[in-house]
Design a protein around this motif. Sequence first.
Motif, PDB file in Angstrom:
ATOM      1  N   ASP B  17      -1.763  -7.498  -9.513  1.00 52.58           N
ATOM      2  CA  ASP B  17      -1.984  -6.059  -9.650  1.00 52.58           C
ATOM      3  C   ASP B  17      -2.734  -5.578  -8.419  1.00 52.58           C
ATOM      4  N   PRO B  18      -2.503  -4.314  -8.017  1.00 45.09           N
ATOM      5  CA  PRO B  18      -3.264  -3.808  -6.870  1.00 45.09           C
ATOM      6  C   PRO B  18      -4.753  -3.741  -7.210  1.00 45.09           C
ATOM      7  N   ASN B  19      -5.570  -4.033  -6.241  1.00 44.07           N
ATOM      8  CA  ASN B  19      -7.008  -3.987  -6.492  1.00 44.07           C
ATOM      9  C   ASN B  19      -7.602  -2.840  -5.684  1.00 44.07           C
ATOM     10  N   PHE B  20      -7.940  -1.749  -6.374  1.00 48.50           N
ATOM     11  CA  PHE B  20      -8.456  -0.574  -5.666  1.00 48.50           C
ATOM     12  C   PHE B  20      -9.928  -0.766  -5.305  1.00 48.50           C
TER      13      PHE B  20
END
Lengths: 173, 206
Positions: B17-20
């Motif tokens: 998952d993208p990690n903001f």
Amino acid sequence: MTSVSKNQEPFLEIISTHQRIIHKVCRLYAHTEDDRADLFQEILLQLWRAFGSFKGESKISTWMYRVALNTAISGFRKSSRRPATTDLDSTALIAAADAPSSDAEEETQLLYKAIAMLSDLERAIIMLYLEEQSYEEIGEVIGITPNYVGVKINRIKSKLKDILSPHLRETRS
Amino acid sequence: MKLDDLKTLWDSATAPDPNFDRDQLRRLLQNKSSSTIGKIRRNIILEIIFLAVAALAVLAWFAFRSLPVHWGEWVLFTMLFPLSGVLYWYKFRAFVKHDSVSQDLFHSLDTYIQSFDRYLNLYKATMVFLIPVLSIVGIMYGFTLARVEDGKDLTGVPTGVWALLGGVTIVYIFLAMWFSKWYVNKLYGRHLRELKSIRAELEEGQ
């Protein structure tokens, strides 16, 4: 520093640490990249609005699951967010099984496709279960008794078993 | 397949998952909500602003024109602006207390559905009340003006014309009310039915 930005720092700290929860919910309830991005932002905004009234009476993860699932299920209306669920042996499952990738990836894809065929409520319950939440915690998030959580999980597992079993045998053979 | 297989599969999810980071999260927080309620609230506010501006424009027109204001114009103005304003205010209020996102799913859904039902009932009531009243007053006013311009009044209007006028008004009222109900159902009907079915499922586990 304003009071908003003072509050924002601890909030951002919590989100940075636990953002995986939001991504999991987005992955289950939105099926295109655009919808996932929209849903992520919506959940983030709802968490921020509710943050001021969070008194720490429940675990931070329980609170985040509540807000994220409430937002995904009731507040977020997109026609493309859910694939057709009528045919359990759908082409989506077959396509996922046929896709050239490692066994682990195939099985994970299959699991997500199978979960996508469940109802909104079933998806919420099975996700919490797979995330190792206890029956009590699942009951707290969903608003049902722990006994009923057990009943629902058994039904969902049986449904998933029906969906997944033939495909898993194929991918493993 | 055993129960543990599911958990093993879930844990082995490989797609990252993208990690903001915090700056990205901070930027996201500055955007507007795209929730159904958020959009409805924004639309109601825009409609109230539009109504207020239109009311001021009509009052200015009344004040600066040479002709005196006809009774029909005052009736239309009163129906259209102050009463519509009150109804819009109640529609807006239907969602003000919606702050249930931190509750469990069952109670949050219950509050959400109640708010939505209240809003839709008000919407339908607005249509049921405003469409007939405005239609009758508007058509009567237009008809009277047309007669006055020809130097006549309403006393000599043949019965057949009244019947035709009444028929047109009734057909228009039914069409407008049917359309507004169809439109509301198309916009929110399926969404609300889905939510009510989830609530019914949750009620079994109380």
